[in-house]
Enzyme design. Structure first.
Site, PDB file in Angstrom:
ATOM      1  CG  ASP A  77      82.158 -10.575 -11.006  1.00 51.13           C
ATOM      2  OD1 ASP A  77      82.898 -10.766 -11.997  1.00 51.13           O
ATOM      3  OD2 ASP A  77      81.308 -11.398 -10.633  1.00 51.13           O
ATOM      4  CG  ASP A 163      72.519  -3.288 -21.654  1.00 45.09           C
ATOM      5  OD1 ASP A 163      72.261  -3.765 -20.523  1.00 45.09           O
ATOM      6  OD2 ASP A 163      73.366  -2.400 -21.839  1.00 45.09           O
TER       7      ASP A 163
HETATM    8  P1  ITT Z   1      85.955  -7.965 -16.558  1.00 48.09           P
HETATM    9  O1  ITT Z   1      85.957  -9.195 -15.695  1.00 48.09           O
HETATM   10  O2  ITT Z   1      87.269  -7.725 -17.235  1.00 48.09           O
HETATM   11  O3  ITT Z   1      85.442  -6.761 -15.843  1.00 48.09           O
HETATM   12  P2  ITT Z   1      83.801  -9.376 -17.901  1.00 48.09           P
HETATM   13  O4  ITT Z   1      82.924  -9.066 -19.072  1.00 48.09           O
HETATM   14  O5  ITT Z   1      84.449 -10.747 -17.877  1.00 48.09           O
HETATM   15  O6  ITT Z   1      84.908  -8.217 -17.789  1.00 48.09           O
HETATM   16  P3  ITT Z   1      82.152 -10.073 -15.640  1.00 48.09           P
HETATM   17  O7  ITT Z   1      82.866 -11.325 -15.337  1.00 48.09           O
HETATM   18  O8  ITT Z   1      81.728  -9.204 -14.500  1.00 48.09           O
HETATM   19  O9  ITT Z   1      83.001  -9.121 -16.567  1.00 48.09           O
HETATM   20  O10 ITT Z   1      80.885 -10.454 -16.519  1.00 48.09           O
HETATM   21  C1  ITT Z   1      79.852  -9.574 -16.646  1.00 48.09           C
HETATM   22  C2  ITT Z   1      78.970 -10.006 -17.803  1.00 48.09           C
HETATM   23  O11 ITT Z   1      77.601  -9.764 -17.424  1.00 48.09           O
HETATM   24  C3  ITT Z   1      79.225  -9.141 -19.021  1.00 48.09           C
HETATM   25  O12 ITT Z   1      80.181  -9.730 -19.880  1.00 48.09           O
HETATM   26  C4  ITT Z   1      77.843  -9.047 -19.646  1.00 48.09           C
HETATM   27  O13 ITT Z   1      77.612 -10.188 -20.420  1.00 48.09           O
HETATM   28  C5  ITT Z   1      76.925  -9.089 -18.436  1.00 48.09           C
HETATM   29  N1  ITT Z   1      76.621  -7.733 -17.952  1.00 48.09           N
HETATM   30  C6  ITT Z   1      77.102  -7.112 -16.852  1.00 48.09           C
HETATM   31  N2  ITT Z   1      76.624  -5.876 -16.733  1.00 48.09           N
HETATM   32  C7  ITT Z   1      75.830  -5.694 -17.804  1.00 48.09           C
HETATM   33  C8  ITT Z   1      75.057  -4.609 -18.263  1.00 48.09           C
HETATM   34  O14 ITT Z   1      75.037  -3.450 -17.629  1.00 48.09           O
HETATM   35  N3  ITT Z   1      74.353  -4.772 -19.377  1.00 48.09           N
HETATM   36  C9  ITT Z   1      74.363  -5.945 -20.037  1.00 48.09           C
HETATM   37  N4  ITT Z   1      75.079  -7.007 -19.686  1.00 48.09           N
HETATM   38  C10 ITT Z   1      75.817  -6.888 -18.578  1.00 48.09           C
END
Ligand code: ITT
Length: 207
Positions: A77, A163
């Site tokens: 997450d 990013d």
């Molecule tokens: P899962 O729950 O299925 O893993 P999700 O996209 O819903 O997918 P999250 O709830 O953890 O996952 O949301 C993370 C969000 O934060 C992701 O959709 C991106 O918008 C942002 N994010 C996370 N890591 C990132 C990264 O390395 N670079 C850019 N944006 C990122």
């Protein structure tokens, strides 16, 4: 003493950008493990991310994957924490605008512009990942962070999510302008997984 690696770990994310990074980093840290994805479980229900911390939601996703598959499971997450926005988008990063990555970026930039119209604003922010691993022996949780600033406009085509508007401290490139391996080497996700991987490796030792 022999070292026995598990046959499989389920990497439990539906986010393709995140998945590519998780597979790449984990493979490098613990080679020889077969990594499955939720594509191998097409009927799995989406997890309701009801927690208000990265830790809580990471645990919910890892537990759901473990319950679904019975396999050792890894969840991530993550999100962007912008100081001037009181920590938003935070745990709501994925659906901040309801309009995908481009909409999310637009909303963050718009909200910062609105604040800047009133007074000077710090553009400091950080990415956070909480990685949770569960197997029959219990749960391992690791957190990784990357400090940076929010750029005035998107730059670069690589990576995913926010990013293009995030520039790590000490870098002149946005994360989207970096090579994938360059991002992995410094990223919140890379940090969390490099803390987690040795612990996972230890789990698989049998005397
Ligand atoms: P899962 O729950 O299925 O893993 P999700 O996209 O819903 O997918 P999250 O709830 O953890 O996952 O949301 C993370 C969000 O934060 C992701 O959709 C991106 O918008 C942002 N994010 C996370 N890591 C990132 C990264 O390395 N670079 C850019 N944006 C990122």
């Amino acid at each position: 003493m022999s070292i026995q690696l598990p046959k499989q770990i389920l990497v439990a994310t539906r986010n393709k950008g995140k998945l590519a990074e998780l597979l790449r980093i984990f493979q490098e840290e613990i080679p020889g493990i077969e990594l499955l994805t939720l594509d191998d479980y097409p009927d799995s229900a989406e997890v309701d991310e009801t927690g208000d911390t990265f830790e809580a939601n990471s645990l919910l996703k890892a537990e759901a994957a473990y319950a679904l598959s019975g396999l050792a499971s890894l969840a991530d997450d993550s999100g962007l924490v912008v100081d001037a926005l009181g920590g938003a988008p935070g745990v709501h990063s994925a659906r901040y605008s309801g309009k995908g990555d481009a909409g999310n970026i637009e909303r963050v930039l718009r909200e910062l512009r609105e604040l800047e119209a009133v007074s000077e604003v710090a553009r400091t922010a950080r990415f956070v990942t909480v990685a949770t691993y569960i197997d029959g022996d219990g749960t391992i949780v690791m957190r990784g962070e990357l400090e940076g600033v929010i750029l005035p406009a998107p730059r670069g085509e690589g990576g995913f999510g926010y990013d293009p508007i995030f520039q790590p401290l000490g870098s002149h490139l946005s994360l989207a302008e970096m090579e994938a391996e360059e991002k992995d080497a410094i990223s919140h996700r890379g940090r969390a997984l490099r803390l987690l991987a040795p612990e996972v490796g230890l789990r698989f030792r049998h005397s």
